[in-house]
Design a protein around this motif. Structure first.
Motif, mmCIF file in Angstrom:
data_model
loop_
_atom_site.group_PDB
_atom_site.id
_atom_site.type_symbol
_atom_site.label_atom_id
_atom_site.label_comp_id
_atom_site.label_asym_id
_atom_site.label_seq_id
_atom_site.Cartn_x
_atom_site.Cartn_y
_atom_site.Cartn_z
ATOM 1 N N ARG A 1 -4.698 0.417 2.241
ATOM 2 C CA ARG A 1 -4.748 1.370 1.126
ATOM 3 C C ARG A 1 -5.947 2.305 1.254
ATOM 4 O O ARG A 1 -5.864 3.501 0.958
ATOM 5 C CB ARG A 1 -4.798 0.603 -0.197
ATOM 6 C CG ARG A 1 -4.530 1.470 -1.418
ATOM 7 C CD ARG A 1 -4.488 0.633 -2.691
ATOM 8 N NE ARG A 1 -3.326 -0.230 -2.765
ATOM 9 C CZ ARG A 1 -2.115 0.162 -3.166
ATOM 10 N NH1 ARG A 1 -1.922 1.434 -3.495
ATOM 11 N NH2 ARG A 1 -1.127 -0.696 -3.233
ATOM 12 N N GLN A 2 -7.075 1.771 1.719
ATOM 13 C CA GLN A 2 -8.253 2.616 1.911
ATOM 14 C C GLN A 2 -8.015 3.629 3.028
ATOM 15 O O GLN A 2 -8.410 4.800 2.913
ATOM 16 C CB GLN A 2 -9.474 1.739 2.232
ATOM 17 C CG GLN A 2 -10.760 2.513 2.427
ATOM 18 C CD GLN A 2 -11.152 3.331 1.213
ATOM 19 O OE1 GLN A 2 -10.951 2.900 0.075
ATOM 20 N NE2 GLN A 2 -11.710 4.526 1.442
ATOM 21 N N ALA B 1 -5.436 -4.067 1.014
ATOM 22 C CA ALA B 1 -6.617 -3.339 0.546
ATOM 23 C C ALA B 1 -7.174 -2.451 1.655
ATOM 24 O O ALA B 1 -7.540 -1.283 1.411
ATOM 25 C CB ALA B 1 -7.670 -4.318 0.050
ATOM 26 N N GLU B 2 -7.228 -2.991 2.870
ATOM 27 C CA GLU B 2 -7.731 -2.216 4.012
ATOM 28 C C GLU B 2 -6.819 -1.017 4.292
ATOM 29 O O GLU B 2 -7.284 0.116 4.503
ATOM 30 C CB GLU B 2 -7.795 -3.125 5.236
ATOM 31 C CG GLU B 2 -8.108 -2.416 6.535
ATOM 32 C CD GLU B 2 -7.835 -3.297 7.751
ATOM 33 O OE1 GLU B 2 -7.705 -2.746 8.862
ATOM 34 O OE2 GLU B 2 -7.704 -4.544 7.574
ATOM 35 N N TYR C 1 -2.407 8.369 -4.975
ATOM 36 C CA TYR C 1 -3.477 8.777 -4.071
ATOM 37 C C TYR C 1 -3.939 10.186 -4.424
ATOM 38 O O TYR C 1 -3.164 10.987 -4.964
ATOM 39 C CB TYR C 1 -3.002 8.722 -2.623
ATOM 40 C CG TYR C 1 -2.744 7.313 -2.118
ATOM 41 C CD1 TYR C 1 -3.779 6.551 -1.595
ATOM 42 C CD2 TYR C 1 -1.467 6.752 -2.178
ATOM 43 C CE1 TYR C 1 -3.555 5.244 -1.137
ATOM 44 C CE2 TYR C 1 -1.227 5.457 -1.722
ATOM 45 C CZ TYR C 1 -2.276 4.716 -1.201
ATOM 46 O OH TYR C 1 -2.046 3.434 -0.752
ATOM 47 N N ALA D 1 -5.843 6.266 1.655
ATOM 48 C CA ALA D 1 -6.584 7.114 0.716
ATOM 49 C C ALA D 1 -7.406 8.155 1.477
ATOM 50 O O ALA D 1 -7.466 9.329 1.067
ATOM 51 C CB ALA D 1 -7.490 6.257 -0.164
ATOM 52 N N GLU D 2 -8.019 7.756 2.574
ATOM 53 C CA GLU D 2 -8.800 8.709 3.368
ATOM 54 C C GLU D 2 -7.906 9.760 4.012
ATOM 55 O O GLU D 2 -8.275 10.941 4.095
ATOM 56 C CB GLU D 2 -9.598 7.957 4.426
ATOM 57 C CG GLU D 2 -10.699 7.080 3.831
ATOM 58 C CD GLU D 2 -11.329 6.157 4.861
ATOM 59 O OE1 GLU D 2 -10.921 6.216 6.054
ATOM 60 O OE2 GLU D 2 -12.222 5.362 4.479
ATOM 61 N N PRO E 1 0.809 -1.222 0.000
ATOM 62 C CA PRO E 1 0.000 0.000 0.000
ATOM 63 C C PRO E 1 0.840 1.269 0.000
ATOM 64 O O PRO E 1 0.298 2.362 -0.188
ATOM 65 C CB PRO E 1 -0.814 -0.121 1.294
ATOM 66 C CG PRO E 1 0.039 -0.953 2.198
ATOM 67 C CD PRO E 1 0.736 -1.943 1.286
#
Length: 403
Positions: A295-296, A292-293, A244, A299-300, A239
């Motif tokens: 990376r989210q 994936a978790e 981004y 992103a936030e 990640p």
């Protein structure tokens, strides 16, 4: 500064951008370059208006980029007198470089043995689409076809959801031309050492495959095409790589391949101090499993920061990253300016040209040693230098063998 190719004489029969880039680079490195055009000029003078590159009224930026550092002679090579003029230039030259297709080279007697009969020490270089062997050796190619589409680059750079991505103008021509220039420099060394001529060959397909070598090597080992990116992300379990989006709708690209080393720095830069201190993430396998978790979450965090804020925070933690720069931003990048990666055009008030990436003796050198000229603008002077009298040049013009 003494440039490494000072004293080397190059004869270019190249059109559009690939081989002309090679000639421009050789000139930047100190060579004396003479470009031979057809009487109507290199089609690149007109066809750089295809829409893939920005245009400026009264200034052909692409032509200037790929044809600086050359004098220009216009000859009709189908005219016996024009061909005799070319042979005079072949005798003068140390290097001959061409983009002509095999059929044209055979018809005009421009193959290596033809020119070695005139100048047995000549380094002979050619740039083309698909290689000199195989079923498509005779076929034409441009960088969008041979370099970008056929090599696999277009496929791998396209997202899984949409159409194949479009390349920018001459994106393969420039680096392929630089590769050809490097091959010529190596051949000049060999010829000087052994007294034997040499053929140098670069295909756009070969350079495209070389650029995609990591993916092609992987595919050859397991037989499967590597995963492509999805949307703006990257198909990566790390990640700390990928693009981004910031609060001001800009994009930022962190790339930290050593996850164990940079985990804490990345998290602290994004204000994720609990994650940074969590011992579970000391195990890289956990980061990859929860990619994936994470990376989210990243992103936030980026979405809550402006680009300037994200750059400052990542810099403070020693992270490796860059904003996704626009061309106008790249031109004024302090690193590009400090290192002379672009330099002013001598005849245009604002235009800049991009230098080759090779520098010598810690010096950017002088990118534009010779600006471009009109079709045949240097014909008389160049032919006089290689031994043609005024009367002979006049006769060539009367025979419509020169511009």
């Amino acid at each position: 500064m003494t440039l490494p190719l000072e004293g080397v004489k190059v004869l270019e029969l190249g059109e559009y951008a690939f081989v002309p880039t090679c000639g421009a680079v050789l000139g930047e490195w100190g060579a004396e370059v003479v470009k031979v055009e057809r009487l109507t000029g290199d089609p690149g003078r007109r066809d750089m208006r295809s829409g893939t590159m920005g245009q400026v009224a009264g200034y052909n930026s692409s032509w200037q980029q790929y044809n600086r550092n050359k004098r220009v002679v216009a000859l009709d090579l189908t005219n016996p007198e024009g061909r005799a003029a070319l042979d005079g230039l072949v005798k003068w030259a140390d290097v001959f470089v061409t983009s002509f297709r095999p059929q044209a080279r055979r018809k005009l007697q421009l193959e290596p043995d033809d020119l070695w009969a005139v100048n047995p020490m000549l380094v002979y270089a050619r740039g083309h689409g698909h290689g000199v062997r195989g079923p498509d050796a005779e076929e034409g190619g441009f960088d969008a076809v041979s370099y970008f589409a056929r090599s696999g680059l277009n496929y791998m750079l396209s997202s899984t959801e949409g159409l194949p991505v479009g390349q920018r103008g001459a994106m393969g021509d420039g680096p392929s031309g630089l590769s050809l220039a490097g091959g010529i420099a190596a051949a000049l060394y060999r010829t000087a050492r052994t007294g034997q001529p040499m053929v140098v060959d670069v295909a756009l397909l070969a350079f495209g495959m070389f650029q995609l070598s990591s993916d092609l090597a992987s595919t050859s080992a397991d037989g499967a095409d590597p995963p492509r990116r999805s949307g703006g992300g990257m198909a990566s379990p790390n990640p700390m790589t990928g693009t981004y989006v910031t609060a001001d709708n800009r994009h930022i690209q962190p790339v930290m391949l050593d996850m164990a080393r940079f985990w804490g720095q990345m998290c602290r830069a994004l204000g994720l101090h609990e994650m940074a201190a969590d011992p579970a993430y000391a195990d890289v396998s956990v980061i990859m499993e929860r990619s994936a978790e994470i990376r989210q979450i990243y992103a936030e965090a980026f979405a809550s920061m402006t680009l300037a804020e994200a750059e400052a925070a990542l810099s403070a933690e020693g992270c490796i990253f860059s904003k996704v720069a626009t061309p106008s931003e790249a031109l004024v990048d302090p690193q590009a300016v400090a290192n002379g990666y672009t330099q002013p055009h001598p005849d245009h008030p604002t235009a800049r040209l991009v230098s080759s990436p090779v520098q010598f003796d810690e010096n950017p050198g002088r990118l534009v040693r010779t600006p471009t000229t009109a079709i045949g603008g240097d014909t008389d002077d160049v032919l006089a230098e290689v031994g043609f009298t005024v009367e002979e040049v006049t006769a060539l013009r009367s025979a419509r063998a020169i511009h």
